[in-house]
Design a protein around this motif. Structure first.
Motif, short mmCIF file in Angstrom:
data_model
loop_
_atom_site.label_atom_id
_atom_site.label_comp_id
_atom_site.label_asym_id
_atom_site.label_seq_id
_atom_site.Cartn_x
_atom_site.Cartn_y
_atom_site.Cartn_z
N ALA A 192 -55.35 7.80 -55.62
CA ALA A 192 -55.23 6.12 -55.53
C ALA A 192 -54.69 6.20 -57.07
CB ALA A 192 -56.40 6.29 -55.72
N LYS A 193 -55.56 6.89 -57.92
CA LYS A 193 -54.66 6.80 -58.98
C LYS A 193 -53.28 7.15 -59.99
CE LYS A 193 -56.66 6.99 -63.91
NZ LYS A 193 -57.55 7.96 -64.96
N GLU A 194 -53.20 7.81 -58.86
CA GLU A 194 -51.71 8.58 -59.28
C GLU A 194 -50.72 7.79 -59.12
OE1 GLU A 194 -48.26 11.68 -59.43
OE2 GLU A 194 -50.51 11.87 -60.50
N ILE A 195 -51.27 7.25 -57.84
CA ILE A 195 -49.79 6.40 -57.30
C ILE A 195 -50.33 4.98 -57.86
CG2 ILE A 195 -49.78 7.05 -54.82
CD1 ILE A 195 -51.83 5.32 -53.67
N GLY A 196 -51.19 4.82 -58.57
CA GLY A 196 -51.05 3.12 -59.61
C GLY A 196 -52.42 2.31 -59.04
N ALA A 197 -53.02 2.61 -58.10
CA ALA A 197 -54.31 1.67 -58.13
C ALA A 197 -54.82 1.49 -59.13
CB ALA A 197 -55.22 2.05 -56.58
N ILE A 250 -58.28 -10.00 -49.92
CA ILE A 250 -57.55 -10.27 -51.20
C ILE A 250 -58.25 -11.49 -52.53
CG2 ILE A 250 -56.16 -12.00 -51.05
CD1 ILE A 250 -55.92 -11.42 -48.09
N GLN A 251 -59.10 -12.19 -52.06
CA GLN A 251 -59.60 -12.65 -53.17
C GLN A 251 -60.54 -11.95 -54.95
OE1 GLN A 251 -62.82 -15.29 -51.24
NE2 GLN A 251 -60.79 -15.69 -50.62
N SER A 252 -61.26 -10.90 -54.11
CA SER A 252 -61.37 -9.70 -55.08
C SER A 252 -60.16 -8.75 -55.95
CB SER A 252 -62.21 -8.72 -54.50
OG SER A 252 -61.60 -7.26 -53.27
N GLY A 253 -59.25 -9.23 -55.51
CA GLY A 253 -57.89 -8.65 -56.04
C GLY A 253 -57.47 -6.89 -56.59
N ALA A 254 -57.94 -6.95 -55.26
CA ALA A 254 -58.49 -4.59 -55.34
C ALA A 254 -56.40 -4.56 -54.61
CB ALA A 254 -59.14 -4.47 -53.88
N ASP A 255 -56.39 -3.93 -55.18
CA ASP A 255 -54.45 -3.50 -55.41
C ASP A 255 -54.68 -2.15 -54.17
OD1 ASP A 255 -54.80 -1.26 -56.47
OD2 ASP A 255 -53.77 -2.32 -58.05
N LEU A 256 -56.08 -1.90 -53.62
CA LEU A 256 -55.78 -0.23 -52.67
C LEU A 256 -56.90 -0.82 -52.14
CD1 LEU A 256 -55.11 3.31 -53.06
CD2 LEU A 256 -57.17 2.73 -52.42
N VAL A 257 -57.20 -0.42 -50.23
CA VAL A 257 -58.46 -0.44 -49.55
C VAL A 257 -58.09 1.12 -48.53
CG1 VAL A 257 -58.86 -1.52 -47.51
CG2 VAL A 257 -57.58 -2.65 -48.97
N TYR A 258 -59.50 1.21 -49.29
CA TYR A 258 -59.78 2.71 -48.62
C TYR A 258 -60.94 2.30 -47.31
CZ TYR A 258 -61.37 7.58 -48.43
OH TYR A 258 -61.93 9.15 -48.04
#
Length: 447
Positions: A192-197, A250-258
């Motif tokens: 996840a970090k590798e792809i820029g999350a 969406i409101q949390s600002g997360a750019d990846l959902v696991y």
């Protein structure tokens, strides 16, 4: 919901211990070989049982059948009879999902069969939680081709009392040929970090496997400097709408959902509602969603199929090399229509372990065969080693550590959406870090 840790309340301690006690008493009263059983009429026959969700994971059964066929259904002085069972139950929506009552019945059936010496299964970790204590009470070896929840075997990785609550006799009868989620969850966070999350929202499906890997992913994400914007949070797997959850994400600002869990527990519906709400970030799961059913579930419901990832224990079957590639060609020729083929190799390996242990013990005795399984390494398994060299440790875990990464995309040959292999997460035991190595297909270069 607060982030889940491995710190436990009283109920989390009492419930698994009580469950083990109930199962142990039930096993003693009803499942002991001397209670209500007759001896086999044929001392030259040994049965190997299997219990996995059919039809979705028939590939595991087919892999095991290949190993038994290669041995001409013979191990030592014994003829081998293979008894595959399904632990799945038809759901209201027409799909199949593993069921606790069915799995318990399967384990009891094996215990009641005096010819049964080995149990191959389960695929789902929650199912293993049910059957391990039942089989343990009669010293029957259980070899899993799919369970990845660490708490089944590794102290300090699950809830209070695990893994000891599963072994009422105090000896290990359970072994697995797949790496556990303490590896897969950390590797997924590193990818996840590798792809820029930068910020992740973590969900789970309430089951043993899903909650376990979600907690590991969240903890490792924090260790790697990612923001855990929400979760681990358990979803209502029976809900018909996840739009409110999607809005919160969406409101949390997360750019990846696991998503920690299995396809049968609605990750496709969660993803569909996320996309419908305008979420265009990444969606990731583990091997619980790396199946054909997940793809078919989002075919018409999700228009934006970009940025969807999964991890997978081991290499995809099509990426095996050497002996593994030769085996895969035979497997595809024999079972071209199988779904979820990536677990066929683990079914094959589990059966090879069983056959080797029966041959080395060379007696129709569950405890002798269990001991032989515990001592297994590829040095003791004749023939080809399609997964490479490995051994069981004292916990019953494999020494294999290969974790693959896949992304959803169009197969260039068929034009259909499929899980496409991207490479492996390579583990450095000195730095204890995972590094993504793209498109590695040389088996000797895997961890």
């Amino acid at each position: 919901m607060r982030p889940r840790s491995f710190t436990l309340n009283t109920l989390e301690i009492v419930i698994p211990v009580a469950l083990a006690a109930v199962l142990a008493v039930g096993a003693f009263l009803f499942l002991n070989p001397v209670f209500g059983q007759t001896r086999s009429n044929d001392p030259g026959v040994i049965s190997i049982y299997a219990s996995v969700p059919s039809p979705d994971f028939d590939s595991i059964v087919h892999g095991a059948q290949m190993a038994i066929d290669e041995a001409n259904a013979q191990a030592g002085d014994f003829h081998i009879e293979f008894v595959p069972l399904s632990d799945a139950k038809l759901q209201d929506n027409g799909s199949y999902k593993w069921d606790p009552d069915v799995e318990l019945a399967n384990a009891r059936r094996a215990v009641d069969d005096p010819d049964a010496m080995v149990y191959i299964g389960t695929y789902n970790s929650g199912a293993a939680k049910i059957s391990i204590p039942v089989l343990n009470r009669v010293s029957m070896a259980m070899i899993s081709p799919g369970n990845t929840y660490p708490g089944l075997t590794k102290p300090g990785t699950g809830t209070a009392g695990e893994p000891y609550v599963y072994y009422p006799l105090g000896v290990r009868n359970y072994f697995r040929v797949v790496p556990a989620d303490d590896l897969q969850g950390r590797a997924a966070a590193a990818y996840a970090k590798e792809i820029g999350a930068k910020s992740v929202f973590v969900l789970d499906d309430t089951e043993l496997y899903g909650k376990g890997i979600a907690a590991i992913f969240a903890a490792e994400s924090k260790n790697l400097g990612l923001t855990v914007a929400g979760g681990p949070e358990s979803i209502d797997t029976h809900a018909s709408d996840y739009s409110r959850l999607a809005d919160r994400i969406i409101q949390s600002g997360a750019d990846l959902v696991y998503f920690g869990g299995i396809t049968a527990n609605q990750p496709a519906k969660v993803l569909a509602d996320l996309r419908r709400a305008g979420y265009d970030g990444a969606f990731m799961g583990a091997d619980g969603i790396a199946d054909d059913t997940f793809i078919s579930s989002i075919t018409n419901s999700v228009s934006d199929k970009n940025n969807i990832y999964s991890t997978l224990v081991g290499l995809p079957a099509a990426q095996l090399t050497g002996d593994g590639a030769q085996w895969y060609a035979k497997y595809k020729a024999q079972y071209p229509a199988d779904n979820n083929e990536d677990f066929a190799s683990f079914g094959y390996e589990a059966a090879k372990v069983a056959l080797s242990a029966i041959e080395r013990a060379n007696k129709k005795d569950r405890e002798a065969i269990r001991q032989a399984v515990a001592q297994t390494s590829t040095d003791l398994i004749p023939g080809s080693h399609i997964l490479g060299d490995w051994s069981f440790d004292t916990n019953g875990d494999t020494s294999l550590v290969t974790i693959s990464v896949e992304s959803l995309g169009q197969n260039p040959q068929t034009g259909q959406f499929a899980w496409l292999y991207k490479g492996i997460m390579k583990y450095d035991p000195n730095t204890k870090q995972w590094t993504f190595v793209p498109q590695i297909i040389n088996r000797t270069e895997t961890p």
